[in-house]
Design an enzyme around this catalytic site. Structure first.
Site, PDB file in Angstrom:
ATOM      1  N   GLU A  44      51.766  44.586  44.777  1.00 12.29           N
ATOM      2  CA  GLU A  44      50.443  44.811  44.183  1.00 12.29           C
ATOM      3  C   GLU A  44      49.529  45.389  45.252  1.00 12.29           C
ATOM      4  O   GLU A  44      49.375  44.798  46.324  1.00 12.29           O
ATOM      5  CB  GLU A  44      49.841  43.503  43.645  1.00 12.29           C
ATOM      6  N   ASP A 118      39.770  50.848  43.039  1.00 10.55           N
ATOM      7  CA  ASP A 118      38.461  51.503  43.181  1.00 10.55           C
ATOM      8  C   ASP A 118      38.551  52.919  42.597  1.00 10.55           C
ATOM      9  O   ASP A 118      39.465  53.672  42.949  1.00 10.55           O
ATOM     10  CB  ASP A 118      38.054  51.564  44.661  1.00 10.55           C
ATOM     11  N   LYS A 122      33.538  60.362  42.905  1.00 10.03           N
ATOM     12  CA  LYS A 122      33.107  61.670  43.437  1.00 10.03           C
ATOM     13  C   LYS A 122      34.323  62.526  43.788  1.00 10.03           C
ATOM     14  O   LYS A 122      35.289  62.027  44.384  1.00 10.03           O
ATOM     15  CB  LYS A 122      32.254  61.472  44.696  1.00 10.03           C
ATOM     16  N   ASP A 154      39.488  49.248  33.843  1.00  3.76           N
ATOM     17  CA  ASP A 154      38.450  49.374  32.806  1.00  3.76           C
ATOM     18  C   ASP A 154      37.822  50.758  32.908  1.00  3.76           C
ATOM     19  O   ASP A 154      36.963  51.086  32.098  1.00  3.76           O
ATOM     20  CB  ASP A 154      37.345  48.342  33.056  1.00  3.76           C
ATOM     21  N   THR A 191      43.576  39.709  35.925  1.00  2.00           N
ATOM     22  CA  THR A 191      43.026  39.727  37.286  1.00  2.00           C
ATOM     23  C   THR A 191      41.572  39.236  37.205  1.00  2.00           C
ATOM     24  O   THR A 191      41.005  39.107  36.109  1.00  2.00           O
ATOM     25  CB  THR A 191      43.054  41.158  37.871  1.00  2.00           C
ATOM     26  N   GLU A 192      40.954  39.036  38.350  1.00  2.00           N
ATOM     27  CA  GLU A 192      39.545  38.625  38.359  1.00  2.00           C
ATOM     28  C   GLU A 192      38.667  39.690  37.679  1.00  2.00           C
ATOM     29  O   GLU A 192      37.812  39.377  36.862  1.00  2.00           O
ATOM     30  CB  GLU A 192      39.043  38.411  39.808  1.00  2.00           C
ATOM     31  N   TYR A 193      38.908  40.962  38.028  1.00  2.00           N
ATOM     32  CA  TYR A 193      38.111  42.042  37.436  1.00  2.00           C
ATOM     33  C   TYR A 193      38.361  42.145  35.929  1.00  2.00           C
ATOM     34  O   TYR A 193      37.448  42.410  35.161  1.00  2.00           O
ATOM     35  CB  TYR A 193      38.430  43.382  38.118  1.00  2.00           C
ATOM     36  N   GLU A 194      39.596  41.972  35.545  1.00  2.00           N
ATOM     37  CA  GLU A 194      39.938  42.066  34.121  1.00  2.00           C
ATOM     38  C   GLU A 194      39.162  41.013  33.320  1.00  2.00           C
ATOM     39  O   GLU A 194      38.616  41.309  32.258  1.00  2.00           O
ATOM     40  CB  GLU A 194      41.450  41.851  33.978  1.00  2.00           C
TER      41      GLU A 194
HETATM   42  N1  SAM Z   1      42.892  43.825  41.878  1.00  2.00           N
HETATM   43  C1  SAM Z   1      41.750  42.952  41.928  1.00  2.00           C
HETATM   44  C2  SAM Z   1      41.258  42.651  40.536  1.00  2.00           C
HETATM   45  O1  SAM Z   1      41.683  43.358  39.602  1.00  2.00           O
HETATM   46  O2  SAM Z   1      40.498  41.700  40.365  1.00  2.00           O
HETATM   47  C3  SAM Z   1      40.621  43.563  42.777  1.00  2.00           C
HETATM   48  C4  SAM Z   1      40.018  44.830  42.273  1.00  2.00           C
HETATM   49  S1  SAM Z   1      38.815  45.512  43.379  1.00  2.00           S
HETATM   50  C5  SAM Z   1      37.934  46.628  42.407  1.00  2.00           C
HETATM   51  C6  SAM Z   1      39.804  46.619  44.351  1.00  2.00           C
HETATM   52  C7  SAM Z   1      40.415  45.941  45.555  1.00  2.00           C
HETATM   53  O3  SAM Z   1      41.290  46.842  46.190  1.00  2.00           O
HETATM   54  C8  SAM Z   1      39.380  45.521  46.594  1.00  2.00           C
HETATM   55  O4  SAM Z   1      39.598  44.173  46.952  1.00  2.00           O
HETATM   56  C9  SAM Z   1      39.638  46.487  47.758  1.00  2.00           C
HETATM   57  O5  SAM Z   1      39.330  45.898  49.012  1.00  2.00           O
HETATM   58  C10 SAM Z   1      41.104  46.770  47.588  1.00  2.00           C
HETATM   59  N2  SAM Z   1      41.525  48.083  48.140  1.00  2.00           N
HETATM   60  C11 SAM Z   1      40.928  49.264  47.932  1.00  2.00           C
HETATM   61  N3  SAM Z   1      41.575  50.259  48.574  1.00  2.00           N
HETATM   62  C12 SAM Z   1      42.622  49.675  49.206  1.00  2.00           C
HETATM   63  C13 SAM Z   1      43.636  50.164  50.060  1.00  2.00           C
HETATM   64  N4  SAM Z   1      43.703  51.465  50.378  1.00  2.00           N
HETATM   65  N5  SAM Z   1      44.552  49.295  50.536  1.00  2.00           N
HETATM   66  C14 SAM Z   1      44.484  47.982  50.231  1.00  2.00           C
HETATM   67  N6  SAM Z   1      43.517  47.451  49.437  1.00  2.00           N
HETATM   68  C15 SAM Z   1      42.599  48.282  48.922  1.00  2.00           C
END
Ligand code: SAM
Length: 213
Positions: A44, A118, A122, A154, A191-194
């Site tokens: 993951e 993320d 942009k 989402d 997931t938390e975000y979900e």
């Molecule tokens: N997957 C989790 C959820 O669905 O609740 C977290 C979603 S959060 C929007 C995105 C996570 O991905 C963040 O914790 C961020 O630090 C991590 N992340 C972003 N780019 C990453 C990368 N290149 N390598 C590892 N983690 C990354």
């Protein structure tokens, strides 16, 4: 995902040797030997606070899970969840996923999960999206032939971008779902975000893509 600076995080991660891999490149080609049982490995990327990986590990004892999360102050929460659960099929890495081929050998993994990555909306940040071609090249190398990528988000923009990126790369789309929760899939681990976005009434998109053999 934001989290307050945690000055104790470094020390805590160093102490959790059963679950945290501090030198992941040393395990390249040898990840199987770090787990109790040799079984398929699912990665993951962007594990966040760990609800998904902890839930999936419990639900799927026949799979070994590795989570990679770049933010130290966030991954410590995932580590705490795993420490409480004591699974023998989870490892966590605090690192950036941009160098996955330094950590994993060719064909070492069976599946990759991208959960609420993320979106980097942009254009000038396109290369940072975890479904950009440069990431797909890495995924293709470290996944077995016919290895899968499962994406949940989402974010409509990221979803559409990823579908196009997968198709251009020659991946086969096995599922494209525009409202995951309508399916009532009993195997879906949120997931938390979900949880956060679906509580607000937002649709969750899911796509399952597969590299050709
Ligand atoms: N997957 C989790 C959820 O669905 O609740 C977290 C979603 S959060 C929007 C995105 C996570 O991905 C963040 O914790 C961020 O630090 C991590 N992340 C972003 N780019 C990453 C990368 N290149 N390598 C590892 N983690 C990354």
């Amino acid at each position: 995902m934001r989290a307050r600076y945690k000055p104790w995080a470094d020390e805590y991660l160093k102490e959790q040797t059963s679950y945290v891999e501090l030198n992941p490149t040393e395990n390249k080609g040898k990840w199987h030997s770090t787990f109790k049982q040799e079984q398929p490995i699912h990665l993951e990327i962007g594990t966040g606070k760990g609800q998904f990986i902890a839930g999936m590990a419990k639900q799927n004892p026949g799979v070994n899970f590795i989570g990679i999360e770049v933010a130290k102050s966030i991954i410590v929460t995932a580590v705490q969840k795993v420490v409480d659960l004591e699974p023998n099929n989870v490892k966590l890495i605090n690192d950036d996923a941009k160098d996955l081929t330094k950590m994993f050998a060719k064909n070492e993994l069976d599946r990759i999960y991208l959960n609420f990555s993320d979106p980097w909306p942009k254009n000038r940040h396109e290369k940072r999206r975890l479904t950009h071609r440069t990431f797909l090249e890495q995924y293709q190398e470290i996944l077995k032939p016919a290895g899968e990528i499962i994406l949940k988000t989402d974010n409509k923009g990221l979803f559409e971008y990823s579908l196009v990126s997968f198709s251009k790369f020659g991946l086969i789309l096995d599922e494209v779902c525009l409202d995951l929760h309508e399916l009532n899939d009993p195997t879906n681990v949120m997931t938390e975000y979900e949880e956060k976005f679906s509580a607000k009434g937002q649709s969750i998109y899911r796509c399952c893509a597969r590299f050709p053999k």
